[in-house]
Design a protein around this motif. Structure first.
Motif, PDB file in Angstrom:
ATOM      1  N   GLN A 158       0.819  -1.217   0.000  1.00 48.69           N
ATOM      2  CA  GLN A 158       0.000   0.000   0.000  1.00 48.69           C
ATOM      3  C   GLN A 158       0.850   1.263   0.000  1.00 48.69           C
ATOM      4  OE1 GLN A 158      -2.383  -0.732   3.475  1.00 48.69           O
ATOM      5  NE2 GLN A 158      -3.720  -2.206   2.432  1.00 48.69           N
ATOM      6  N   ALA A 159       2.028   1.181   0.613  1.00 47.19           N
ATOM      7  CA  ALA A 159       2.927   2.345   0.678  1.00 47.19           C
ATOM      8  C   ALA A 159       3.669   2.572  -0.636  1.00 47.19           C
ATOM      9  CB  ALA A 159       3.933   2.156   1.816  1.00 47.19           C
ATOM     10  N   GLY A 160       3.465   1.674  -1.603  1.00 44.05           N
ATOM     11  CA  GLY A 160       4.108   1.824  -2.909  1.00 44.05           C
ATOM     12  C   GLY A 160       5.560   1.414  -2.922  1.00 44.05           C
ATOM     13  N   LEU A 161       5.981   0.652  -1.911  1.00 44.19           N
ATOM     14  CA  LEU A 161       7.393   0.283  -1.811  1.00 44.19           C
ATOM     15  C   LEU A 161       7.714  -1.041  -2.509  1.00 44.19           C
ATOM     16  CD1 LEU A 161       7.943   1.214   1.951  1.00 44.19           C
ATOM     17  CD2 LEU A 161       8.789   2.467  -0.047  1.00 44.19           C
ATOM     18  N   ALA A 162       6.693  -1.869  -2.717  1.00 44.95           N
ATOM     19  CA  ALA A 162       6.925  -3.212  -3.252  1.00 44.95           C
ATOM     20  C   ALA A 162       7.555  -3.204  -4.636  1.00 44.95           C
ATOM     21  CB  ALA A 162       5.607  -3.995  -3.281  1.00 44.95           C
ATOM     22  N   ASP A 163       7.254  -2.196  -5.436  1.00 45.45           N
ATOM     23  CA  ASP A 163       7.807  -2.125  -6.795  1.00 45.45           C
ATOM     24  C   ASP A 163       9.158  -1.418  -6.832  1.00 45.45           C
ATOM     25  OD1 ASP A 163       5.534  -3.377  -7.820  1.00 45.45           O
ATOM     26  OD2 ASP A 163       4.458  -1.455  -7.968  1.00 45.45           O
ATOM     27  N   GLN A 164       9.585  -0.878  -5.674  1.00 48.95           N
ATOM     28  CA  GLN A 164      10.840  -0.119  -5.633  1.00 48.95           C
ATOM     29  C   GLN A 164      11.984  -0.857  -4.932  1.00 48.95           C
ATOM     30  OE1 GLN A 164      10.183   3.810  -3.927  1.00 48.95           O
ATOM     31  NE2 GLN A 164       8.037   3.758  -4.561  1.00 48.95           N
ATOM     32  N   ILE A 165      11.644  -1.603  -3.869  1.00 45.22           N
ATOM     33  CA  ILE A 165      12.680  -2.180  -3.008  1.00 45.22           C
ATOM     34  C   ILE A 165      12.467  -3.680  -2.854  1.00 45.22           C
ATOM     35  CG2 ILE A 165      13.750  -2.083  -0.713  1.00 45.22           C
ATOM     36  CD1 ILE A 165      12.638   0.797  -0.491  1.00 45.22           C
ATOM     37  N   PRO A 166      13.461  -4.487  -3.205  1.00 48.81           N
ATOM     38  CA  PRO A 166      13.324  -5.943  -3.019  1.00 48.81           C
ATOM     39  C   PRO A 166      13.195  -6.295  -1.537  1.00 48.81           C
ATOM     40  CG  PRO A 166      15.240  -5.400  -4.388  1.00 48.81           C
ATOM     41  CD  PRO A 166      14.752  -4.117  -3.795  1.00 48.81           C
ATOM     42  N   VAL A 167      12.348  -7.292  -1.247  1.00 45.83           N
ATOM     43  CA  VAL A 167      12.173  -7.776   0.121  1.00 45.83           C
ATOM     44  C   VAL A 167      12.752  -9.184   0.230  1.00 45.83           C
ATOM     45  CG1 VAL A 167      10.524  -8.429   1.907  1.00 45.83           C
ATOM     46  CG2 VAL A 167      10.128  -6.364   0.543  1.00 45.83           C
ATOM     47  N   LEU A 168      13.717  -9.337   1.108  1.00 44.32           N
ATOM     48  CA  LEU A 168      14.298 -10.639   1.433  1.00 44.32           C
ATOM     49  C   LEU A 168      13.768 -11.006   2.809  1.00 44.32           C
ATOM     50  CD1 LEU A 168      18.007  -9.865   0.451  1.00 44.32           C
ATOM     51  CD2 LEU A 168      16.296 -11.011  -0.960  1.00 44.32           C
ATOM     52  N   SER A 169      13.021 -12.106   2.887  1.00 43.97           N
ATOM     53  CA  SER A 169      12.352 -12.371   4.151  1.00 43.97           C
ATOM     54  C   SER A 169      12.436 -13.835   4.549  1.00 43.97           C
ATOM     55  CB  SER A 169      10.875 -11.979   4.061  1.00 43.97           C
ATOM     56  OG  SER A 169      10.171 -12.930   3.281  1.00 43.97           O
ATOM     57  N   ALA A 170      12.246 -14.053   5.828  1.00 44.31           N
ATOM     58  CA  ALA A 170      12.111 -15.407   6.342  1.00 44.31           C
ATOM     59  C   ALA A 170      10.815 -15.459   7.146  1.00 44.31           C
ATOM     60  CB  ALA A 170      13.301 -15.766   7.223  1.00 44.31           C
ATOM     61  N   PHE A 171       9.940 -16.408   6.796  1.00 48.35           N
ATOM     62  CA  PHE A 171       8.685 -16.636   7.530  1.00 48.35           C
ATOM     63  C   PHE A 171       7.728 -15.455   7.455  1.00 48.35           C
ATOM     64  CE2 PHE A 171      12.355 -18.467   9.785  1.00 48.35           C
ATOM     65  CZ  PHE A 171      12.196 -19.771   9.360  1.00 48.35           C
ATOM     66  N   THR A 172       7.968 -14.541   6.527  1.00 55.27           N
ATOM     67  CA  THR A 172       7.099 -13.384   6.358  1.00 55.27           C
ATOM     68  C   THR A 172       6.125 -13.631   5.217  1.00 55.27           C
ATOM     69  OG1 THR A 172       8.960 -11.999   7.071  1.00 55.27           O
ATOM     70  CG2 THR A 172       7.091 -10.875   6.056  1.00 55.27           C
ATOM     71  N   VAL A 173       6.625 -14.249   4.153  1.00 53.46           N
ATOM     72  CA  VAL A 173       5.772 -14.663   3.039  1.00 53.46           C
ATOM     73  C   VAL A 173       5.957 -16.167   2.871  1.00 53.46           C
ATOM     74  CG1 VAL A 173       5.649 -12.466   1.832  1.00 53.46           C
ATOM     75  CG2 VAL A 173       7.605 -13.934   1.423  1.00 53.46           C
TER      76      VAL A 173
END
Length: 391
Positions: A235-250
Motif C-alpha cells: 500500500q505504501a508503494g514500496l513493493a515495486d521499488q525495493i526488493p524484500v528478502l524475508s524469512a517466515f514473512t511470506v
C-alpha cells in the motif's frame, strides 16, 4: 496335584497374553502449538502436517496405536508451562512436539527435558540449545534459527546490495534472525528496527524505509505480523521499488491472506511445495486434498517430526524404557524426509539443504513459494561444535 498344574498352566498362559497387551499400550504424543491469535495459522500447519503423517502411517508408530493430545500455548510462556505440565503429568505423554515460537521453547524446554521426556521441535530452533546447552532429550526437525536468515544475507551479498534495512521482532528468534543475516552480509545495515512481538502497525518503519531508500529490506515477521507488513508495504508503494528478502514473512501460512501483495517477494527455506522428489510430491497432494490449502515448511516439519518419532519407536521395537536407545534412534533419523537430504547433527539440530524461494501465483489461483536456487548444501549450524554429546 493335577489341579495345581492346571492353575500353573493358566497362570503361564495369562502371562503370555499380558505381554503383547502391554506392548500395544497407546503411544501418547502431546502437541503444544500456538493455535489462537494472529499466529494461529502457523500452529495449525504443524498440527495438520503431523496428523497427516499419523494417518499415512496407519495410525501406528512402531506397531503401537498413536494418540495425539493437542494444547494451545496461546503464545504465552506461563500458559505454555502450565499446558506442558498437564501433558506430562495428567496425559503422561511419551513425546512432546512443539512449539512454534522460540520464547515458548525457552519456557518449556527445562520442564520437559528435566523429566527425561523427548521434546521434538517442529519449528523453533534457537541458538541457546544448539551449543553447550544441547540436550539428549531435545531434537529439531526445522533448523537452527540463524540458518534460514543466513540464506538471505548470502543472497544480499552475492547480489551486491550495498545498503540494507533490517526489521525483526524484539525476541530471541528476532535477534537470531538479524545475527544470521549478518553472518554473510558485509554491506551497510542502514537501520536495525526491533519491533515488539505482535506488532501489526508498521507505518513508522515504512516511513523510515521510504526515507532511507535502501537497496533491499531484510525482515522476519511470522504469522499475522507478516500479513500486516506485506499489505502495508504494498500500500505504501514500496513493493515495486525495493526488493524484500524475508524469512517466515511470506510463506504458505500467510499467503492466503497476503495474496497478490506478496508476489515476487523472496524467502529463505529448507523446503518449498514445488521441491521435486516423490515423497514431497505425495505429501503436497495429500495435504491439499485433506485441508484444501497449500502446505508450508511448518506443515512439512510437522510431518517430518512424526516420521522421526516413528523411526525411533520402530528402532526400539516400541519399548521406550531405554532412554539411551531412543536417543540413539532419534539421532539416526532413519526415515525419508520430505526435504530429501536430512541428518541429525551432534546437537540434535538438522544438517540439510537451504534454498532461496520466491512467491508465485499458481494457475489454480492459489499462492505458493517456489525454489529459485539452492544456497547451502548439507549445511549444519555453527553452534554444534560446542555441544558435548550426552550432556
Amino acid at each position: 496335584m493335577r489341579q495345581q498344574l492346571k492353575w500353573a498352566a493358566l497362570a503361564v498362559a495369562c502371562g503370555m497374553f499380558a505381554h503383547p497387551a502391554a506392548a500395544q499400550e497407546k503411544l501418547k504424543i502431546g502437541l503444544i502449538l500456538t493455535l489462537s491469535g494472529p499466529a494461529a495459522s502457523l500452529g495449525a500447519q504443524v498440527r495438520d502436517g503431523f496428523n497427516l503423517a499419523v494417518k499415512d502411517l496407519g495410525g501406528k508408530m512402531g506397531g503401537r496405536d498413536v494418540e495425539v493430545v493437542v494444547s494451545d500455548d496461546e503464545l504465552k510462556p506461563d500458559t505454555a508451562v502450565t499446558k506442558v505440565k498437564g501433558l506430562l503429568e495428567r496425559d503422561k505423554v511419551d513425546f512432546v512436539v512443539g512449539p512454534i515460537f522460540s520464547n515458548i521453547l525457552q519456557a518449556i524446554h527445562k520442564p520437559v527435558t528435566d523429566t527425561k521426556t523427548f521434546l521434538i521441535s517442529p519449528n523453533a530452533g534457537p541458538s541457546s540449545y544448539a551449543g553447550k546447552n544441547c540436550s539428549p532429550f531435545f531434537y529439531v526437525t526445522s533448523y537452527q534459527n540463524d540458518q534460514v536468515h543466513e540464506i538471505l544475507g548470502k543472497v544480499a551479498q552475492d547480489r551486491g546490495y550495498k545498503r540494507v534495512y533490517v526489521m525483526v521482532p524484539n525476541y530471541q528468534a528476532g535477534k537470531d534472525s538479524a545475527a544470521g543475516f549478518r553472518l554473510d552480509y558485509k554491506g551497510e545495515i542502514v537501520e536495525e528496527s526491533y519491533v515488539p512481538l505482535g506488532t501489526l502497525d508498521f507505518q513508522v518503519e515504512l516511513s523510515k524505509i521510504s526515507s532511507l531508500k535502501p537497496d533491499a529490506v531484510f525482515t522476519f515477521m511470522p504469522g499475522g505480523m507478516g500479513v500486516s507488513l506485506v499489505k502495508q508495504f504494498k500500500q505504501a508503494g514500496l513493493a515495486d521499488q525495493i526488493p524484500v528478502l524475508s524469512a517466515f514473512t511470506v510463506d504458505e501460512s500467510t499467503l492466503p491472506a497476503q495474496q497478490d501483495a506478496a508476489v515476487g517477494m523472496f524467502g529463505g527455506a529448507d523446503w518449498a511445495p514445488d521441491l521435486n522428489n516423490p515423497q514431497s510430491k505425495k505429501f503436497v497432494a495429500g495435504y491439499e486434498a485433506a485441508y484444501n490449502s497449500v502446505p508450508g515448511t511448518y506443515a512439512m516439519q510437522g510431518y517430518d517430526a512424526a516420521l522421526l518419532i516413528d523411526s525411533a519407536v520402530k528402532a526400539v521395537k516400541g519399548d521406550l524404557a531405554n532412554k539411551d536407545a531412543v536417543a540413539t534412534a532419534l539421532k539416526k533419523a532413519d526415515f525419508a524426509s520430505l526435504r530429501g537430504n536430512f541428518k541429525i547433527n551432534v546437537n540434535g539440530y538438522p544438517i540439510q539443504d537451504f534454498y532461496l524461494t520466491k512467491v508465485a501465483k499458481r494457475p489454480d489461483g492459489k499462492f505458493q513459494t517456489e525454489i529459485v536456487q539452492k544456497v547451502f548444501e548439507n549445511y549444519g549450524d555453527r553452534y554444534a561444535k560446542e555441544c558435548v554429546p550426552g550432556n
